[in-house]
Design a protein around this motif. Structure first.
Motif, PDB file in Angstrom:
ATOM      1  N   GLY A  59       0.811  -1.216   0.000  1.00 50.66           N
ATOM      2  CA  GLY A  59       0.000   0.000   0.000  1.00 50.66           C
ATOM      3  C   GLY A  59       0.838   1.256   0.000  1.00 50.66           C
ATOM      4  N   ALA A  60       1.924   1.250   0.791  1.00 47.79           N
ATOM      5  CA  ALA A  60       2.781   2.431   0.866  1.00 47.79           C
ATOM      6  C   ALA A  60       3.448   2.705  -0.476  1.00 47.79           C
ATOM      7  CB  ALA A  60       3.833   2.227   1.954  1.00 47.79           C
ATOM      8  N   PHE A  61       3.948   1.678  -1.131  1.00 49.90           N
ATOM      9  CA  PHE A  61       4.633   1.910  -2.397  1.00 49.90           C
ATOM     10  C   PHE A  61       3.645   2.187  -3.534  1.00 49.90           C
ATOM     11  CE2 PHE A  61       7.989  -0.296  -0.011  1.00 49.90           C
ATOM     12  CZ  PHE A  61       9.010   0.624  -0.181  1.00 49.90           C
ATOM     13  N   GLN A  62       2.425   1.665  -3.403  1.00 53.56           N
ATOM     14  CA  GLN A  62       1.408   2.046  -4.373  1.00 53.56           C
ATOM     15  C   GLN A  62       1.065   3.515  -4.216  1.00 53.56           C
ATOM     16  OE1 GLN A  62      -0.119   0.555  -6.936  1.00 53.56           O
ATOM     17  NE2 GLN A  62       1.210  -1.252  -6.671  1.00 53.56           N
ATOM     18  N   ALA A  63       1.007   3.995  -2.953  1.00 55.85           N
ATOM     19  CA  ALA A  63       0.766   5.423  -2.726  1.00 55.85           C
ATOM     20  C   ALA A  63       1.903   6.265  -3.255  1.00 55.85           C
ATOM     21  CB  ALA A  63       0.562   5.682  -1.238  1.00 55.85           C
ATOM     22  N   LEU A  64       3.135   5.767  -3.168  1.00 54.05           N
ATOM     23  CA  LEU A  64       4.272   6.484  -3.733  1.00 54.05           C
ATOM     24  C   LEU A  64       4.213   6.470  -5.258  1.00 54.05           C
ATOM     25  CD1 LEU A  64       7.061   7.872  -3.530  1.00 54.05           C
ATOM     26  CD2 LEU A  64       8.074   5.576  -3.351  1.00 54.05           C
ATOM     27  N   LEU A  65       3.756   5.379  -5.829  1.00 54.88           N
ATOM     28  CA  LEU A  65       3.736   5.246  -7.278  1.00 54.88           C
ATOM     29  C   LEU A  65       2.565   6.022  -7.890  1.00 54.88           C
ATOM     30  CD1 LEU A  65       5.247   3.763  -9.577  1.00 54.88           C
ATOM     31  CD2 LEU A  65       3.595   1.923  -9.333  1.00 54.88           C
ATOM     32  N   ARG A  66       1.451   6.049  -7.176  1.00 56.09           N
ATOM     33  CA  ARG A  66       0.253   6.719  -7.698  1.00 56.09           C
ATOM     34  C   ARG A  66      -0.304   7.658  -6.618  1.00 56.09           C
ATOM     35  NH1 ARG A  66      -0.247   1.311  -8.714  1.00 56.09           N
ATOM     36  NH2 ARG A  66      -0.075   0.679 -10.892  1.00 56.09           N
ATOM     37  N   PRO A  67       0.341   8.772  -6.380  1.00 55.13           N
ATOM     38  CA  PRO A  67      -0.161   9.729  -5.375  1.00 55.13           C
ATOM     39  C   PRO A  67      -1.455  10.391  -5.848  1.00 55.13           C
ATOM     40  CG  PRO A  67       1.634  10.706  -6.591  1.00 55.13           C
ATOM     41  CD  PRO A  67       1.524   9.292  -7.075  1.00 55.13           C
ATOM     42  N   GLN A 102       3.030  17.436 -10.858  1.00 57.13           N
ATOM     43  CA  GLN A 102       2.210  18.630 -10.621  1.00 57.13           C
ATOM     44  C   GLN A 102       2.454  19.227  -9.240  1.00 57.13           C
ATOM     45  OE1 GLN A 102      -1.895  17.618 -11.358  1.00 57.13           O
ATOM     46  NE2 GLN A 102      -1.423  16.574 -13.323  1.00 57.13           N
ATOM     47  N   ARG A 103       3.395  18.678  -8.491  1.00 59.92           N
ATOM     48  CA  ARG A 103       3.687  19.220  -7.169  1.00 59.92           C
ATOM     49  C   ARG A 103       4.292  20.620  -7.307  1.00 59.92           C
ATOM     50  NH1 ARG A 103       3.775  15.902  -2.559  1.00 59.92           N
ATOM     51  NH2 ARG A 103       2.211  14.271  -2.904  1.00 59.92           N
ATOM     52  N   GLU A 104       3.812  21.565  -6.449  1.00 56.89           N
ATOM     53  CA  GLU A 104       4.299  22.929  -6.507  1.00 56.89           C
ATOM     54  C   GLU A 104       5.195  23.288  -5.325  1.00 56.89           C
ATOM     55  OE1 GLU A 104       0.925  25.423  -6.780  1.00 56.89           O
ATOM     56  OE2 GLU A 104       0.334  24.741  -8.795  1.00 56.89           O
ATOM     57  N   HIS A 105       5.172  22.450  -4.279  1.00 62.01           N
ATOM     58  CA  HIS A 105       5.998  22.742  -3.107  1.00 62.01           C
ATOM     59  C   HIS A 105       6.418  21.423  -2.470  1.00 62.01           C
ATOM     60  CE1 HIS A 105       1.856  22.335  -1.675  1.00 62.01           C
ATOM     61  NE2 HIS A 105       2.390  21.820  -0.569  1.00 62.01           N
ATOM     62  N   VAL A 148      12.681   4.383  -9.905  1.00 67.81           N
ATOM     63  CA  VAL A 148      12.964   4.084 -11.304  1.00 67.81           C
ATOM     64  C   VAL A 148      11.665   4.050 -12.113  1.00 67.81           C
ATOM     65  CG1 VAL A 148      13.849   2.310 -12.862  1.00 67.81           C
ATOM     66  CG2 VAL A 148      15.113   2.904 -10.796  1.00 67.81           C
ATOM     67  N   ARG A 149      10.606   3.496 -11.517  1.00 67.25           N
ATOM     68  CA  ARG A 149       9.324   3.441 -12.217  1.00 67.25           C
ATOM     69  C   ARG A 149       8.712   4.839 -12.444  1.00 67.25           C
ATOM     70  NH1 ARG A 149       6.965  -1.439 -12.708  1.00 67.25           N
ATOM     71  NH2 ARG A 149       7.875  -3.180 -11.581  1.00 67.25           N
ATOM     72  N   LEU A 150       9.076   5.770 -11.581  1.00 69.39           N
ATOM     73  CA  LEU A 150       8.454   7.095 -11.630  1.00 69.39           C
ATOM     74  C   LEU A 150       9.183   8.075 -12.558  1.00 69.39           C
ATOM     75  CD1 LEU A 150       7.486   7.586  -7.889  1.00 69.39           C
ATOM     76  CD2 LEU A 150       5.926   7.392  -9.824  1.00 69.39           C
ATOM     77  N   ARG A 151      10.163   7.623 -13.294  1.00 66.45           N
ATOM     78  CA  ARG A 151      10.824   8.562 -14.197  1.00 66.45           C
ATOM     79  C   ARG A 151       9.859   8.981 -15.327  1.00 66.45           C
ATOM     80  NH1 ARG A 151      15.064   4.531 -17.283  1.00 66.45           N
ATOM     81  NH2 ARG A 151      13.489   3.085 -18.062  1.00 66.45           N
ATOM     82  N   PRO A 152       9.989  10.183 -15.845  1.00 64.08           N
ATOM     83  CA  PRO A 152      11.031  11.176 -15.543  1.00 64.08           C
ATOM     84  C   PRO A 152      10.824  11.840 -14.183  1.00 64.08           C
ATOM     85  CG  PRO A 152       9.454  12.106 -17.066  1.00 64.08           C
ATOM     86  CD  PRO A 152       9.046  10.671 -16.894  1.00 64.08           C
ATOM     87  N   VAL A 153      11.918  12.064 -13.510  1.00 61.95           N
ATOM     88  CA  VAL A 153      11.893  12.622 -12.166  1.00 61.95           C
ATOM     89  C   VAL A 153      12.199  14.109 -12.270  1.00 61.95           C
ATOM     90  CG1 VAL A 153      12.902  12.538  -9.876  1.00 61.95           C
ATOM     91  CG2 VAL A 153      12.619  10.428 -11.193  1.00 61.95           C
ATOM     92  N   ARG A 154      11.280  14.903 -11.756  1.00 61.98           N
ATOM     93  CA  ARG A 154      11.490  16.339 -11.747  1.00 61.98           C
ATOM     94  C   ARG A 154      12.158  16.748 -10.437  1.00 61.98           C
ATOM     95  NH1 ARG A 154      11.265  15.494 -16.323  1.00 61.98           N
ATOM     96  NH2 ARG A 154       9.477  15.891 -17.710  1.00 61.98           N
ATOM     97  N   ALA A 155      12.706  17.949 -10.452  1.00 61.34           N
ATOM     98  CA  ALA A 155      13.513  18.406  -9.306  1.00 61.34           C
ATOM     99  C   ALA A 155      12.660  18.505  -8.045  1.00 61.34           C
ATOM    100  CB  ALA A 155      14.153  19.756  -9.638  1.00 61.34           C
ATOM    101  N   ARG A 156      11.420  19.013  -8.185  1.00 61.64           N
ATOM    102  CA  ARG A 156      10.599  19.176  -6.988  1.00 61.64           C
ATOM    103  C   ARG A 156      10.209  17.809  -6.415  1.00 61.64           C
ATOM    104  NH1 ARG A 156       7.517  22.691  -8.830  1.00 61.64           N
ATOM    105  NH2 ARG A 156       8.564  24.490  -7.901  1.00 61.64           N
ATOM    106  N   ALA A 157       9.923  16.824  -7.263  1.00 61.47           N
ATOM    107  CA  ALA A 157       9.606  15.474  -6.771  1.00 61.47           C
ATOM    108  C   ALA A 157      10.818  14.861  -6.087  1.00 61.47           C
ATOM    109  CB  ALA A 157       9.136  14.591  -7.918  1.00 61.47           C
ATOM    110  N   ALA A 158      12.004  15.075  -6.685  1.00 63.59           N
ATOM    111  CA  ALA A 158      13.206  14.539  -6.053  1.00 63.59           C
ATOM    112  C   ALA A 158      13.461  15.177  -4.703  1.00 63.59           C
ATOM    113  CB  ALA A 158      14.404  14.719  -6.983  1.00 63.59           C
ATOM    114  N   ALA A 159      13.196  16.470  -4.607  1.00 62.23           N
ATOM    115  CA  ALA A 159      13.381  17.158  -3.330  1.00 62.23           C
ATOM    116  C   ALA A 159      12.406  16.612  -2.287  1.00 62.23           C
ATOM    117  CB  ALA A 159      13.205  18.658  -3.519  1.00 62.23           C
TER     118      ALA A 159
END
Length: 786
Positions: free
Chosen positions: A522-530, A536-539, A591-602
């Motif tokens: 469940g936790a990794f599904q939430a990470l994979l599909r928030p 679209q994260r702004e902060h 790896v599944r979530l690529r492309p990784v944007r800077a805000r998501a990586a942060a």
């Protein structure tokens, strides 16, 4: 009956010999010898004086030669007389020696005649004592006569001595017949109550002792055979009383016989004869043969309870005899043990235990294809209430405590079977069913169960079984050495069985990790599909919702493992595997979530810090009431676990730090060299792929990377944690082989599209090769510029 010769008819010959010996004039002989010796000494002295005078007057004598010749003749004459006198003295001395010898022979003859007179008188007296049945006095007279006859052994050719010896042999046979008849009459018919002290048997025993060992042995053999005649009749092997279940009656019978002997018959025999021991010896001989024949006949249908009942009764009787006489059985009876008859059949005991263990484990073995919960639902958290081979109670399967308790009890019973106890054969049965228990009962549960508490119980049971194998081997070895009486007897080894339990423990541990992986889905599904896509994260928040789900999933399994797994080494091992699982699946999801944007990586970088803290606290080293080793929480264990967590997080954190930085090529290369700290272009390209940059669009970043390498060619290594990163989420590196299965999510169509990545076969080139490639690439770019 002929009247023996009177002792007064013999001494006439003795008196005559004494008279003749007294007529020798011993004094005249000594006087004549003295006179001869004196005359001889006088002649010798005179001859010596003449020689001296001749030597002093040699010159005058030379003038008077005739006188000298006369003097020499006189000397020769004196010498001749002296020689004759000396010969006469020698003859007289020889006569004297012969006279002394004759005197000694006469004295010896007198002693012999007197002893002959004593022999005749003692024989006459013994005959009178026999006529009057005075056995006590007859025993003393018999001993005296036998001693006198021993003296006359050298005179066996003398007719009178031969006559006395023949008469004595007839008396010996007469006494033998008389005393044996007395015993025969006394013990011929059974009596209600009889005391041998009131009979003539105590005196007759003295006569038997005087008659010698042959008569004594014949009497005792007859007595013992007569006393045990009834025993042989009652306890025949073919009758009911002689069967194996009536062995105790045999020993009760001999106890009554010995009590009767002690109270009534013992005064009829001398204590030195040890008649009671002879009775026991004959009883043991007869009983041993009866037991052996009965066991041979009953072997096809021999029951273990009947066998052990008979054996224990036999051992109890042997121990009672040893206590009564304060000596071992073999010294009292002088024969082999009665319990030795059971030795060839003690395998029945081992076979019975084998069958019992088969029935016991059949109740707990899961049916093929059936549910394993039925095997453990009875007492998943039962603590042993009975003593067992382990020192402390643990939460284990009830079947394991029953098995160990049965082992302990049967081992003690087997050791009590005597010196021939089949302890080593029983140890082989133990080994067989220990391994069967591990493989047929525990392993299926560990492989099929999905219940965390049940798996913890199986893990405890496997650890309990491995400890039991070690302790059981030690106890069996002690029993073997005690029975065999050798401190260097081959030890019992249960290493293979211990390894079987350890393999079950490993399987249970893997199953717990599988359960944890399921709880983290469940936790990794939430990470994979928030709820809000990462693009679209702004902060950046303090932490994402998936972190709380991860903590909940971890704790749901960890709280059970920490509380119910007794051996904290397995708790630590599970925590190590949990760290590997979490970090591996987290990296796989990134790896599944690529492309990784800077805000998501942060955001993920912030989340990883919470994951690090969460993993650090996972074992609860300092939780109250938890003991990790004999001295409390181990500082070394905490430190090593913390290093493991930091190493695992270090595989993710540098990637996120680079991806969270600016995308401008020079800045990204600088961040890469600061956080990843290698100069391998393939590793740098992996991050560009994670950014979502296509290979044709990566040229500025590659060029900046090669330029940085040219400026500091040897400053950084060519490998790092990124060297093992695979951009294929289904690669073997994410398969987690310790889980026993591989997660295949290639069918998942919800993942964003991503560019193809080079296969793992394109290994990173070495630094010199990449330098050559960079130089040629730079020349080509320069030629293309206007």
């Amino acid at each position: 009956m002929a009247t023996p010769e009177r002792p007064c008819d013999v001494p006439a010959q003795v008196d005559r010999l004494l008279t003749e010996a007294g007529g020798i004039e011993q004094g005249h002989v000594q006087s004549a010898q003295a006179r001869i010796q004196a005359a001889l000494a006088e002649n010798r002295e005179r001859a010596t004086q003449l020689r001296e005078r001749l030597a002093q007057s040699a010159a005058p004598l030379a003038a008077q030669e005739p006188a000298a010749h006369a003097l020499l003749e006189a000397l020769d004459t004196l010498e001749t007389h002296a020689s004759r006198a000396e010969a006469s003295v020698g003859e007289i001395t020889a006569d004297i020696r012969w006279l002394d010898m004759a005197k000694r022979h006469v004295a010896q003859s007198i002693v012999t005649l007197r002893r002959l007179q004593m022999l005749v008188r003692s024989t006459f007296q013994l005959e009178q004592l026999c006529d009057s049945h005075q056995f006590r006095e007859a025993a003393s007279a018999l001993q005296a006569v036998q001693a006198l006859l021993d003296y006359f052994v050298p005179f066996d050719r003398v007719p009178y001595v031969l006559e006395q010896r023949a008469k004595m042999e007839r008396m010996h046979e007469r006494l033998r017949t008389m005393v044996l008849a007395e015993y025969e009459q006394a013990f011929q018919a059974p009596r209600a109550r009889w005391d041998a002290r009131e009979s003539a048997l105590p005196d007759a025993a003295l006569v038997v002792e005087a008659l010698g060992a042959d008569v004594r042995d014949a009497l005792l053999d007859t007595y013992c055979t007569r006393q045990l005649r009834e025993y042989r009749r009652v306890f025949r092997a073919v009758d009911e009383a002689g069967q194996l279940d009536n062995v105790a009656r045999r020993y009760a019978w001999i106890r009554r016989l010995l009590r009767t002997y002690s109270e009534e018959h013992a005064p009829a025999f001398l204590p030195a004869w040890h008649v009671d021991r002879r009775l026991l010896a004959l009883f043991a001989e007869l009983t041993f043969e009866d037991l052996r024949s009965t066991l041979v006949r009953e072997q096809p249908r021999l029951h273990v309870d009947m066998l052990l009942h008979a054996l224990h009764a036999t051992q109890e009787f042997e121990a009672q005899v040893a206590r009564q006489y304060n000596e071992p059985w073999t010294r009292v009876v002088g024969a082999r043990r009665l319990s030795d008859a059971f030795a060839p059949y003690l395998g029945v005991f081992v076979e019975a235990q084998d069958k019992h263990l088969a029935d016991m484990l059949a109740q707990h073995t899961p049916a093929p294809g059936g549910s394993s919960a039925a095997a453990t639902a009875v007492a998943a958290s039962r603590e042993p209430t009975e003593p067992n081979l382990c020192d402390e109670p643990v939460r284990v399967l009830a079947s394991s405590t029953d098995l160990v308790t049965f082992y302990r009890q049967t081992l003690e019973r087997c050791a009590q079977l005597g010196p021939h106890a089949p302890v080593r054969e029983l140890a082989h049965v133990y080994a067989k069913w220990l391994k069967r228990y591990a493989m047929d009962v525990l392993l299926p549960v560990a492989q099929q169960s999905r219940d965390t508490l049940e798996l913890c119980t199986v893990l405890n049971t496997a650890d309990y079984g491995s400890t039991t194998c070690t302790q059981l081997a030690q106890r069996v070895t002690e029993k073997l050495r005690a029975l065999e009486g050798a401190g260097d007897a081959p030890p019992c080894v249960l290493d293979a069985e211990r390894d079987a339990f350890l393999s079950v423990a490993a399987a249970a541990l893997q199953a717990l990790v599988r359960g944890l992986s399921t709880s983290l889905d469940g936790a990794f599904q939430a990470l994979l599909r928030p709820e809000v896509p990462w693009t679209q994260r702004e902060h950046v928040d303090d932490k994402s919702p998936w972190v709380d789900l991860l903590a909940s999933g971890l704790e749901s399994v960890a709280v059970v493992v920490r509380h119910h797994v007794e051996n904290k080494r397995y708790v630590r091992s599970w925590c190590d595997k949990a760290v590997t699982l979490v970090t591996t699946r987290l990296l796989q999801t990134i790896v599944r979530l690529r492309p990784v944007r800077a805000r998501a990586a942060a955001q993920w970088l912030a989340d990883v810090q919470h994951v690090r803290t969460m993993l650090h606290e996972l074992p609860h080293f300092s939780a109250p009431g938890r003991t990790w080793d004999a001295g409390g929480a181990s500082q070394a264990m905490q430190a090593s676990y913390a290093r493991l967590v930091d190493r695992s997080i270090a595989k993710i954190e540098p990637i996120l730090r680079v991806l969270a930085g600016p995308e401008e090529p020079t800045a990204m290369v600088a961040a890469y060299r600061e956080h990843v700290q290698d100069q391998a272009l393939p590793n740098f390209q992996k991050l560009l792929d994670l950014r979502g940059l296509r290979r044709p669009d990566q040229t500025p970043w590659v060029e900046a990377f090669l330029a940085a390498i040219d400026r500091a060619p040897d400053a950084l290594p060519t490998t790092s944690t990124l060297s093992s990163l695979q951009l294929d989420p289904n690669a073997d590196v994410y398969a987690l082989p310790e889980l026993g299965e591989r997660r295949d999510e290639s069918h998942d169509t919800s993942s964003p599209n991503r560019p193809s990545t080079p296969s793992s076969a394109t290994a990173a080139l070495s630094l010199p090769d990449w330098k050559k490639f960079g130089s040629m690439f730079g020349v080509a770019l320069g030629q293309r510029r206007p």
